[in-house]
Design a protein around this motif. Structure first.
Motif: not given
Ligand code: CP
Length: 312
Positions: A90-95, A98-101, A115-122, A126-129
């Motif tokens: 999941x971390x590598x997927x999110x990173x 994110x690189x594609x902005x 979701x909190x994890x995604x917000x931390x990685x992003x 990026x706004x995370x909902x």
């Protein structure tokens, strides 16, 4: 002492950071968008990325409709067609994403905290909902429920509300109870078999009832929940869906146990003939499709808020 101005919200992960004026502000914005009915022409200059690791009809498509009305480009991440099937984390997927902005990432995941994890990685870029994470939270569902109740009742003063069903596994219930507490609703009841109720309802500002008639007495708003078989992890929490229906299924006769004129909401998807009868679900006492309609307006309001009031 002078009030310290709050920084603008970057992510919407729970309703934790929203006080009563902030909640009403989102509902007011959603209502204004609904009455406006015309929006800026699509510019496609901002991108929303839908990351749904669990199935969805209402949430995913209402984010798509909301984004389209605001002129955002929508990209849908296909989990089954992605490199997650090759073992990518999941971390590598999110990173990678994110690189594609993207400008906004909407995430639904079976793990509480995803979701909190995604917000931390992003990060701040990026706004995370949160579109629902495990048992934890589903803040935009709570906002659309609040909007529907406020529309129908005119406000929250003196409200007695019951949530019937699988509260223990419900992120919808957790977020809605949080919003109702912030708005000052004191009479909150949770109704269901003991195995599906939280062991500490007082921590949620609510009271447990195992008897449907007792719990519904005097209640104006009833939220029926779906039995979430996928979250019961094979545990024997219920003898059968039929026994659940006999004890807790809502129909017109049982609605008569609540306050006169009481109405029913359900986040969907509904199991007709289990937690709610078809006749009641399709009647004028049901606000289920109003909830769906309001879902688009509140998601537009949330996206406008996170993008600083400038969606296009
Ligand atoms: N209420 C809700 O979250 O429905 P979906 O699972 O269809 O998005």
């Amino acid at each position: 002492m002078a009030e310290v101005p709050q920084p603008p919200l970057r992510h919407l992960l729970t309703l934790d950071d929203l006080d009563a004026p902030a909640l009403h502000n989102i509902l007011d914005t959603a209502a204004a968008l609904r009455s406006q009915q015309s929006f800026a022409p699509p510019e496609h200059s901002r991108t929303l990325l839908n990351l749904f690791f669990e199935n969805s009809t209402r949430t995913r498509f209402s984010f798509e409709f909301a984004a389209a009305r605001l002129g955002l480009r929508v990209l849908n991440f296909d989990v089954e067609g992605s490199s997650i099937t090759k073992g990518e984390s999941l971390r590598d997927t999110l990173q990678t994403l994110r690189a594609m902005r993207p400008d906004i990432v909407v995430i639904r995941h079976s793990s509480s905290g995803a979701a909190a994890y995604a917000a931390e990685v992003m990060g701040e870029a990026v706004a995370v909902i949160n579109a629902g994470d495990g048992f934890h939270a589903h803040p935009t569902q709570a906002l659309l429920d609040l909007m529907t109740i406020r529309d129908h009742r005119g406000g929250f003063d003196g409200l007695a509300l019951a949530i019937v069903g699988d509260v223990r596994h419900s992120r919808v219930a957790r977020s809605l109870l949080q919003g109702l507490r912030v708005l000052g609703v004191a009479d909150l009841r949770l109704i269901g078999p003991a195995t599906l109720l939280p062991s500490h309802p007082e921590a949620l500002g609510a009271r447990n009832f195992t008897d449907l008639a007792e719990g519904l007495a005097g209640v104006e708003v009833i939220i029926a929940l779906r039995l979430q078989n996928e979250r019961m992890l094979g545990a024997s929490l219920l003898p059968s869906a039929e026994e659940y229906r006999q004890g807790y299924g809502l129909d017109h006769e049982r609605l008569g146990w609540a306050a006169p004129g009481a109405f029913v909401l359900h986040p969907g998807p509904i199991n007709r003939g289990v937690e709610i009868s078809s006749q009641l679900a399709d009647s004028e006492r049901s606000l289920i499709l109003r909830q769906v309609e309001n879902g688009v307006w509140v998601r537009m309001a949330v996206m406008q808020m996170l993008l600083g009031g400038d969606a296009a």
